[in-house]
Design a protein around this motif. Structure first.
Motif, PDB file in Angstrom:
ATOM      1  N   ALA A   1      -3.496 -12.399  -6.026  1.00 45.23           N
ATOM      2  CA  ALA A   1      -4.686 -13.218  -5.790  1.00 45.23           C
ATOM      3  C   ALA A   1      -5.005 -13.267  -4.298  1.00 45.23           C
ATOM      4  N   LYS A   2      -6.272 -13.219  -3.976  1.00 42.96           N
ATOM      5  CA  LYS A   2      -6.692 -13.295  -2.574  1.00 42.96           C
ATOM      6  C   LYS A   2      -6.194 -14.612  -1.976  1.00 42.96           C
ATOM      7  N   GLY A   3      -5.652 -14.530  -0.784  1.00 40.88           N
ATOM      8  CA  GLY A   3      -5.090 -15.711  -0.145  1.00 40.88           C
ATOM      9  C   GLY A   3      -3.589 -15.801  -0.272  1.00 40.88           C
ATOM     10  N   THR A   4      -2.982 -14.852  -1.015  1.00 40.23           N
ATOM     11  CA  THR A   4      -1.523 -14.840  -1.156  1.00 40.23           C
ATOM     12  C   THR A   4      -0.868 -14.263   0.089  1.00 40.23           C
ATOM     13  N   LEU A   5      -1.478 -13.218   0.652  1.00 38.93           N
ATOM     14  CA  LEU A   5      -0.893 -12.525   1.792  1.00 38.93           C
ATOM     15  C   LEU A   5      -1.763 -12.688   3.037  1.00 38.93           C
ATOM     16  N   THR A   6      -1.122 -12.574   4.159  1.00 33.13           N
ATOM     17  CA  THR A   6      -1.802 -12.717   5.442  1.00 33.13           C
ATOM     18  C   THR A   6      -2.427 -11.397   5.886  1.00 33.13           C
ATOM     19  N   ASP A   7      -3.649 -11.455   6.353  1.00 31.79           N
ATOM     20  CA  ASP A   7      -4.286 -10.284   6.940  1.00 31.79           C
ATOM     21  C   ASP A   7      -3.696 -10.095   8.340  1.00 31.79           C
ATOM     22  N   LEU A   8      -3.031  -8.971   8.550  1.00 29.67           N
ATOM     23  CA  LEU A   8      -2.314  -8.721   9.802  1.00 29.67           C
ATOM     24  C   LEU A   8      -3.152  -7.965  10.828  1.00 29.67           C
ATOM     25  N   SER A   9      -4.404  -7.740  10.521  1.00 30.29           N
ATOM     26  CA  SER A   9      -5.262  -6.898  11.377  1.00 30.29           C
ATOM     27  C   SER A   9      -5.256  -7.333  12.837  1.00 30.29           C
ATOM     28  N   GLU A  10      -5.342  -8.645  13.078  1.00 31.40           N
ATOM     29  CA  GLU A  10      -5.455  -9.127  14.463  1.00 31.40           C
ATOM     30  C   GLU A  10      -4.192  -8.884  15.270  1.00 31.40           C
ATOM     31  N   TYR A  11      -3.065  -8.657  14.595  1.00 33.42           N
ATOM     32  CA  TYR A  11      -1.802  -8.458  15.305  1.00 33.42           C
ATOM     33  C   TYR A  11      -1.547  -6.998  15.637  1.00 33.42           C
ATOM     34  N   LEU A  12      -2.270  -6.091  14.979  1.00 35.96           N
ATOM     35  CA  LEU A  12      -1.990  -4.669  15.144  1.00 35.96           C
ATOM     36  C   LEU A  12      -2.275  -4.176  16.556  1.00 35.96           C
TER      37      LEU A  12
ATOM     38  N   GLN B   1      -2.988   6.802  10.363  1.00 34.59           N
ATOM     39  CA  GLN B   1      -3.572   7.321   9.129  1.00 34.59           C
ATOM     40  C   GLN B   1      -3.272   6.387   7.973  1.00 34.59           C
ATOM     41  N   ILE B   2      -2.032   5.915   7.918  1.00 31.99           N
ATOM     42  CA  ILE B   2      -1.630   5.011   6.840  1.00 31.99           C
ATOM     43  C   ILE B   2      -2.355   3.674   6.962  1.00 31.99           C
ATOM     44  N   ILE B   3      -2.461   3.155   8.178  1.00 32.21           N
ATOM     45  CA  ILE B   3      -3.192   1.898   8.378  1.00 32.21           C
ATOM     46  C   ILE B   3      -4.618   2.036   7.872  1.00 32.21           C
ATOM     47  N   SER B   4      -5.253   3.152   8.207  1.00 29.25           N
ATOM     48  CA  SER B   4      -6.633   3.376   7.796  1.00 29.25           C
ATOM     49  C   SER B   4      -6.774   3.502   6.284  1.00 29.25           C
ATOM     50  N   ASP B   5      -5.856   4.244   5.660  1.00 30.33           N
ATOM     51  CA  ASP B   5      -5.976   4.540   4.236  1.00 30.33           C
ATOM     52  C   ASP B   5      -5.543   3.391   3.330  1.00 30.33           C
TER      53      ASP B   5
ATOM     54  N   ALA C   1     -10.432  -3.405   0.410  1.00 30.13           N
ATOM     55  CA  ALA C   1     -11.868  -3.125   0.381  1.00 30.13           C
ATOM     56  C   ALA C   1     -12.628  -3.878   1.478  1.00 30.13           C
ATOM     57  N   ASP C   2     -12.121  -5.058   1.885  1.00 33.17           N
ATOM     58  CA  ASP C   2     -12.804  -5.836   2.928  1.00 33.17           C
ATOM     59  C   ASP C   2     -12.262  -5.543   4.327  1.00 33.17           C
ATOM     60  N   GLY C   3     -11.390  -4.536   4.428  1.00 35.37           N
ATOM     61  CA  GLY C   3     -10.884  -4.131   5.734  1.00 35.37           C
ATOM     62  C   GLY C   3      -9.603  -4.810   6.172  1.00 35.37           C
ATOM     63  N   SER C   4      -9.004  -5.627   5.320  1.00 38.70           N
ATOM     64  CA  SER C   4      -7.777  -6.341   5.678  1.00 38.70           C
ATOM     65  C   SER C   4      -6.552  -5.423   5.592  1.00 38.70           C
ATOM     66  N   THR C   5      -5.567  -5.701   6.433  1.00 39.20           N
ATOM     67  CA  THR C   5      -4.276  -5.009   6.374  1.00 39.20           C
ATOM     68  C   THR C   5      -3.214  -6.025   6.000  1.00 39.20           C
ATOM     69  N   TYR C   6      -2.615  -5.843   4.838  1.00 35.28           N
ATOM     70  CA  TYR C   6      -1.635  -6.802   4.347  1.00 35.28           C
ATOM     71  C   TYR C   6      -0.186  -6.325   4.470  1.00 35.28           C
ATOM     72  N   VAL C   7       0.010  -5.026   4.637  1.00 38.88           N
ATOM     73  CA  VAL C   7       1.362  -4.469   4.590  1.00 38.88           C
ATOM     74  C   VAL C   7       1.654  -3.654   5.838  1.00 38.88           C
ATOM     75  N   ILE C   8       2.839  -3.869   6.404  1.00 38.12           N
ATOM     76  CA  ILE C   8       3.332  -3.060   7.507  1.00 38.12           C
ATOM     77  C   ILE C   8       4.211  -1.967   6.917  1.00 38.12           C
ATOM     78  N   ASN C   9       3.860  -0.715   7.215  1.00 35.95           N
ATOM     79  CA  ASN C   9       4.551   0.423   6.608  1.00 35.95           C
ATOM     80  C   ASN C   9       5.532   1.073   7.572  1.00 35.95           C
ATOM     81  N   GLY C  10       6.694   1.463   7.037  1.00 35.89           N
ATOM     82  CA  GLY C  10       7.693   2.123   7.873  1.00 35.89           C
ATOM     83  C   GLY C  10       8.322   3.347   7.247  1.00 35.89           C
ATOM     84  N   ASP C  11       7.919   3.720   6.005  1.00 32.02           N
ATOM     85  CA  ASP C  11       8.457   4.951   5.434  1.00 32.02           C
ATOM     86  C   ASP C  11       7.493   5.556   4.428  1.00 32.02           C
TER      87      ASP C  11
END
Length: 500
Positions: free
Chosen positions: A125-136, A155-159, A163-173
């Motif tokens: 549900a929207k509001g469960t996770l934090t949009d991390l975009s401002e920290y990137l 590339q991973i951040i972009s892909d 849909a609204d441009g939010s980044t919820y997950v930090i990827n490392g592998d």
């Protein structure tokens, strides 16, 4: 205690393929944590569900324990005074996503959870996770204050944005699939360069055959592994053949091609026997079958049949996931081996081939190092000070050195932080994470019963028991039936997409 230099939040959790842990309790926040005000520095404990890389995961047979995160957590506590507590896993019979939703509804999620990007974007549900975009764009204090998004794979951040441009997950592998090969066999066959295109790959198969080797181990058994592998192969071709139409196939304008998009493509005749491009794949795969081992329809030994055939030294190549490297290494075969990224179709293979390198279509940033931060709504222990500490810890474990150590300890995936290198056996897959996250399934596996029926028809075609036309008829019937079923189940009104 050292002053933290980073702000942040990280969101969600969803579990990866394997290694579920046991017993799951989220410690309640202590009074000194919940009463901290915005201006205070955080002191206390950060809770983390680390999934496969957790130091307290339950191990199956032949699995290596993960120790690097525990080591880094101890170092981090010594440096900052903040403790990292790793949440134990769920009982094997408890559904992970159900647990996440239940905990989130009560505000009881851990401070950091594991999650796949597509689940974070669509399943919670929207509001469960934090949009991390401002920290990137903020500096990582552990890598000479370089902007965090210059370390994380762009590339991973972009892909993987929502849909609204939010980044919820930090990827490392990155989990990849590869062609594993016998170096000794390649040398005897006179193969000096790794194949990159399908025509080069088939040429290598012929050279191996001429040198007395079984060129390729393939599983066409009626097993989950058999059906799974055919979707790997068809995805490699469909993604390449339809690359120029990829954006058009995103009818519903989601990030990737959804099941609804596939149903629309079936109804429009884009996916299915009406389309020459869709049909062109199957004869190519039948031609490939001449290089498989003679018993390719036999049992698959719990999914390990092709690997066991490869380990005999009589087989030149086979397909497997990046996770297989450690299993092969443990078997200690009597020959040197390595892997290269899967070959993609070229114009020498088909008139429908495009210039798109579809090697990355099988796999993606959906492995084990995907961490998210629940919001205050889903984690009532969260405070602004704690939020800053969470981001600081995530920056700490995404330095090139730390990311490489965490991922390579298990050797199942490829690290994606800039500057981190994979284990030698997976070095050929290191650039997959830099390719567009794009995959086309062709409408054949919308439901299991659909895929099973098409797979059985494909078996008959490969074995010469049925014609290509007979295979096409089965595929068309099953795809149309499945599309109609999904339209009814979901009450989809597709009229706007199907109007001429």
């Amino acid at each position: 205690m050292k002053t933290l230099r980073k702000f942040g939040l990280i969101s969600i959790i969803i579990l990866f393929v394997s290694s579920l842990l046991t017993g799951c309790i989220v410690p309640s926040s202590s009074p000194d944590e919940t009463n901290q005000t915005d201006g205070e520095e955080f002191s206390g404990t950060i809770t983390m569900y680390a999934g496969t890389y957790s130091p307290n995961r339950v191990l199956n047979a032949n699995q290596k324990p993960a120790t690097e995160l525990k080591k880094l957590a101890e170092e981090y506590e010594n440096e900052t005074g903040i403790k990292i507590e790793f949440i134990k896993g769920l009982p094997a019979d408890q559904d992970y996503m159900t647990w996440v939703r239940t905990k989130a509804s009560g505000g009881q999620l851990p401070d950091i959870i594991w999650s796949q990007w597509y689940d974070a974007n669509t399943a919670l549900a929207k509001g469960t996770l934090t949009d991390l975009s401002e920290y990137l764009e903020q500096p990582n204090p552990y890598v000479e204050n370089k902007p965090w998004n210059e370390l994380l794979n762009r590339q991973i951040i972009s892909d993987t944005k929502s849909a609204d441009g939010s980044t919820y997950v930090i990827n490392g592998d990155y989990v990849g699939t590869a062609t594993y090969f016998n170096k000794e066999a390649f040398e005897k066959a006179g193969i000096k360069e790794m194949p990159t295109t399908w025509s080069e790959f088939i040429e290598a198969c012929q050279k191996l055959k001429d040198a007395g080797y079984t060129p390729f181990a393939w599983n066409l058994a009626s097993t989950p592994t058999g059906t799974d592998r055919i979707t790997w192969l068809t995805r490699l071709f469909f993604t390449n053949f339809f690359a120029d139409e990829y954006d058009e196939l995103r009818y519903t304008e989601n990030e990737g091609i959804t099941n609804q998009d596939q149903v629309i493509a079936i109804k429009k005749g884009v996916f299915g026997p009406e389309n020459e491009k869709w049909m062109a794949i199957w004869p190519i795969l039948k031609d490939f079958s001449q290089y498989w081992q003679p018993d390719f329809t036999g049992g698959d030994s719990n999914g390990q049949g092709t690997m066991l055939a490869f380990l005999t030294g009589e087989v030149g190549m086979y397909f497997d996931g990046s996770w297989a490297s450690q299993q092969i290494k443990s078997a200690n075969p009597d020959f040197e081996w390595s892997s290269f990224k899967n070959p993609f179709p070229d114009h020498a293979t088909s008139e429908f081939a495009t210039e798109f390198d579809s090697s990355a279509a099988i796999g993606g940033p959906s492995a084990s190092f995907q961490y998210a931060v629940p919001t205050k709504k889903a984690n009532n222990s969260l405070t602004p000070a704690k939020e800053k500490a969470i981001i600081d810890w995530l920056m700490y474990i995404t330095t090139p050195e730390h990311n490489e150590a965490i991922v390579n300890e298990l050797g199942e995936n490829v690290p994606t932080v800039a500057g981190a290198k994979p284990i030698e056996e997976l070095s050929g897959l290191s650039d997959l994470a830099n390719q567009p996250l794009q995959s086309v399934f062709g409408g054949i596996n919308l439901e299991k019963k659909e895929l099973d029926a098409i797979y059985r028809a494909f078996q008959g075609y490969i074995l010469g028991d049925t014609t290509l036309e007979e295979f096409a008829k089965v595929a068309d019937t099953e795809m149309e039936k499945t599309a109609d079923s999904l339209i009814q189940q979901n009450n989809w009104d597709l009229s706007e997409y199907l109007e001429e």
